[in-house]
Design a protein around this motif. Sequence first.
Motif, PDB file in Angstrom:
ATOM      1  N   ARG A  12       0.809  -1.217   0.000  1.00  0.00           N
ATOM      2  CA  ARG A  12       0.000   0.000   0.000  1.00  0.00           C
ATOM      3  C   ARG A  12       0.845   1.271   0.000  1.00  0.00           C
ATOM      4  O   ARG A  12       0.358   2.350   0.324  1.00  0.00           O
TER       5      ARG A  12
ATOM      6  N   LYS B 170      -0.540   4.090  -2.190  1.00  0.00           N
ATOM      7  CA  LYS B 170      -1.738   4.700  -1.620  1.00  0.00           C
ATOM      8  C   LYS B 170      -1.370   5.651  -0.481  1.00  0.00           C
ATOM      9  O   LYS B 170      -1.944   6.737  -0.362  1.00  0.00           O
TER      10      LYS B 170
ATOM     11  N   LYS C  29      -6.472  -8.640  -5.435  1.00  0.00           N
ATOM     12  CA  LYS C  29      -6.549  -7.897  -4.191  1.00  0.00           C
ATOM     13  C   LYS C  29      -5.116  -7.647  -3.741  1.00  0.00           C
ATOM     14  O   LYS C  29      -4.243  -8.472  -3.983  1.00  0.00           O
TER      15      LYS C  29
ATOM     16  N   SER D 190     -10.906  -7.861  -4.542  1.00  0.00           N
ATOM     17  CA  SER D 190     -11.279  -6.532  -4.058  1.00  0.00           C
ATOM     18  C   SER D 190     -11.654  -5.676  -5.262  1.00  0.00           C
ATOM     19  O   SER D 190     -10.803  -5.381  -6.108  1.00  0.00           O
ATOM     20  N   ILE D 191     -12.903  -5.290  -5.342  1.00  0.00           N
ATOM     21  CA  ILE D 191     -13.349  -4.450  -6.456  1.00  0.00           C
ATOM     22  C   ILE D 191     -12.599  -3.113  -6.483  1.00  0.00           C
ATOM     23  O   ILE D 191     -12.153  -2.676  -7.557  1.00  0.00           O
ATOM     24  N   PRO D 192     -12.414  -2.433  -5.326  1.00  0.00           N
ATOM     25  CA  PRO D 192     -11.643  -1.181  -5.358  1.00  0.00           C
ATOM     26  C   PRO D 192     -10.208  -1.379  -5.873  1.00  0.00           C
ATOM     27  O   PRO D 192      -9.696  -0.553  -6.628  1.00  0.00           O
ATOM     28  N   ASP D 193      -9.563  -2.483  -5.462  1.00  0.00           N
ATOM     29  CA  ASP D 193      -8.202  -2.728  -5.933  1.00  0.00           C
ATOM     30  C   ASP D 193      -8.183  -3.013  -7.433  1.00  0.00           C
ATOM     31  O   ASP D 193      -7.305  -2.521  -8.166  1.00  0.00           O
TER      32      ASP D 193
ATOM     33  N   ALA E  24     -10.339  -1.934  -9.591  1.00  0.00           N
ATOM     34  CA  ALA E  24     -10.622  -0.661 -10.265  1.00  0.00           C
ATOM     35  C   ALA E  24      -9.390   0.232 -10.312  1.00  0.00           C
ATOM     36  O   ALA E  24      -9.150   0.929 -11.306  1.00  0.00           O
ATOM     37  N   THR E  25      -8.575   0.165  -9.239  1.00  0.00           N
ATOM     38  CA  THR E  25      -7.384   1.019  -9.183  1.00  0.00           C
ATOM     39  C   THR E  25      -6.403   0.681 -10.289  1.00  0.00           C
ATOM     40  O   THR E  25      -5.962   1.552 -11.041  1.00  0.00           O
TER      41      THR E  25
END
Length: 405
Positions: free
Chosen positions: A206, A209, A278, A288-291, A293-294
């Motif tokens: 991370r 991020k 993920k 992980s959908i957010p990951d 998408a990133t």
Amino acid sequence: MKSSTYDVAIIGAGIVGLATALKLVQQFKLSLVILEAENEVAAHQTGHNSGVIHSGLYYKPGSLKALNCVSGRDAMYRFCEENDIAHERCGKVVVATSPEEIPSLNLLEERGRANGLDGIRRLLVGEIREIEPHVNGIDGLWVPQTGIVDYLDVSKAYTRKITELGGEIKTSTRVIGFKNNHDTIQLQTNSGDIETRNLINCAGLRSDKIARLCGVNPGLQIIPFRGEYYEVVPQKEHLVKNLIYPVPDVRFPFLGVHFTRMIHGGVEAGPNAVLAFKREGYRKSDISIPDIATFGTYIGFWRMAFKYWKMSISETYRSYSKKAFVKALQRLIPELQMQDVHPAGSGVRAQALSPDGKLLDDFSIIEKTNQIHVLNAPSPAATASLSIGETIAAMAEKNFRLDRI
């Protein structure tokens, strides 16, 4: 939690964050805290490491990887000896199984000698068999500096020394916000606010991020690659004496499936390298959908995917096919059979990817006012951790205006 002002806060208690903290508390008069999101240190890349003390064979001479690995390797051996940590300088063989691999083997030998690896030597077929009797190969390289250790043991020793010297480690403390005050930094965490004068980001998977959270453009994206391992059954462990590596594809920062004898017993085989869905995606079912998408909206990801789609298909197929995985292992040890291995653990590598689709092959560290961000520290970061920690401590002395003890 009552807010306290520290001289330095380190985000991430992996082996790089711990080694950095150790160097800082050993050399400077300061108050220091490490903030770790998980409930224990070394929970991710460090804790899923195969335990190899790398020699410095693979890396371009003069690169940060080469410089830190060579000095860090020797420092790691010394640290283990001084702190009674089980380890062994067992050496390894790198084996070419086809004529097409010999030019790459030649390059590895050149790099090894340029990086000061005394004692490396070419191996004829008979000499390969003297070291590893069950290995198939037409040419080989002996690297005596390579060793094995358990990096969890090393991390625990780092942790003990840090706390003995006054450093603090706060586990289950995830950084979720950042505020830059006039002369301090306020870190918002799930356990309350932490105030610090200076910040070092060693957040691994991370790290990009955290950099963006702190207002720093990392200029890259962390892409998680899962490496899956098999374990050789006890009855067949005699097939592997120490460490057996293939000649790697020099286009990628991965070393190919190999055999590793573990310091506490057992033999691992692997890993492959597949995209994880993920950041901490240790299982195929971890999504992980957010990951997604990133990295799915990152242009560098699609440029990489377009360039290396054949390799991606091959690695993914091997992830789901034990037969294909074993076939890759049989290139090195032909007599290995399907029943001789069973699925073991996995690890996730934080691989930095540039916007042009290149997999960053060297360490990447960014300095900003009162901040240091370690953005790419893949293998051999565990081997080189003390050297990397020394490098970051030198940056901190200059950037943070620290006073030596």
